[in-house]
Scaffold this active site. Sequence first.
Site, mmCIF file in Angstrom:
data_model
loop_
_atom_site.group_PDB
_atom_site.id
_atom_site.type_symbol
_atom_site.label_atom_id
_atom_site.label_comp_id
_atom_site.label_asym_id
_atom_site.label_seq_id
_atom_site.Cartn_x
_atom_site.Cartn_y
_atom_site.Cartn_z
ATOM 1 N N LYS A 133 -2.256 -2.131 -3.236
ATOM 2 C CA LYS A 133 -3.465 -1.251 -2.730
ATOM 3 C C LYS A 133 -2.997 0.254 -2.830
ATOM 4 C CE LYS A 133 -6.045 -0.315 1.563
ATOM 5 N NZ LYS A 133 -6.739 -0.972 2.839
ATOM 6 N N GLU A 148 0.832 -1.213 0.153
ATOM 7 C CA GLU A 148 -0.025 -0.041 0.039
ATOM 8 C C GLU A 148 0.882 1.302 0.081
ATOM 9 O OE1 GLU A 148 -2.853 0.492 3.184
ATOM 10 O OE2 GLU A 148 -3.519 2.400 2.435
#
Length: 343
Positions: A219, A177
Amino acid sequence: MSSTDLTNIAQALVANGKGILAADETVPTVTKRLDAQNIVSTPDSRRTYREMFFTTPAIAEFISGVIMQDETIHQRSSTGIAMADVLAPQGILPGIKVDNGAKPLAGSPDEKITEGLDGLRERLKAYRDIGARFAKWRAVITVSDTLPSATCVIANAHALARYAALCQESDIVPIVEPEVLMDGSHTIERCEEVTGEVLHAVFNALFEQKIFLEGMLLKPNMVISGKECNKQASVEEVARATLRCLRRHVPAAVPGIVFLSGGQDHLAATRHLSAINQLEGPKPWKLSFSYGRALQDEALKAWRGTDQNLKAGQQAFYHRAKCDSAAALGLYGKAMESASART
Ligand code: 13P
């Protein structure tokens, strides 16, 4: 476990019309969210809050996995069941946030570096033993006219790749992420430029550290105008810029891209995801959600911390997850928000 198992888990997390609930706020962060609704934050109230989501009837239709945080994964439900065992029998994969948070970056005090690599191998093993099958590590990138610095981008990309390698060694699917923040007055064009640079650095680091791309998920943020930008891009512009940026920088071997909501309200997060999926042209990965606030906010407001509102909280969560599931298929429409569609 093998690379096939990592691939199977990564693919299961982005099965058609399914996405991830990010319920991994740290204790101080979830306390802020509960405080805002005048709910006292205690280990018990946090447990009840999380359990409301995890036990929402039939939620596995839309939710493939849940990211927990250290406190939650060690808690037991009100009926005495370990939280991972509340999820797994429903076909929901238990996940765990393993970073130790974003700290000031030495030498560049306006930027952050995510910590938590020391001892990570041992922590991953312990989390796997209690049921975690995937993990999350969040890097934070601040945008201004002069930021991010190359130092910040490279340091965070390196840490993300080290984390991902340790996860795969422990048979855990890493969610990588890198979040380019919405805070600031930057334009959508600037967000696209920075997001592209960051993704380029991240995949470079993942390649250098031999990450098995088929066994991970990305992500990212959507490509979007800064919150304080005078000109807010339309849904269509966000969708086009986001998909263009991802096509340029994310290898087709990655099975899925699950967006964070990043401070967008729940309707914007749903609309944007659906618009991205509706665009023509190549989309070699699944495009779905791993939302925190955008999935939880309506439910939190409906619940307000009382037992008699638990059901209302679950209904609100079920509704939002259903809309985001439709968006992951490019099938969301305004009609889904009508009162009749909610029953
Ligand atoms: P938001 O969707 O609220 O941005 O949270 C997702 C997340 O996991 C941030 O790390």
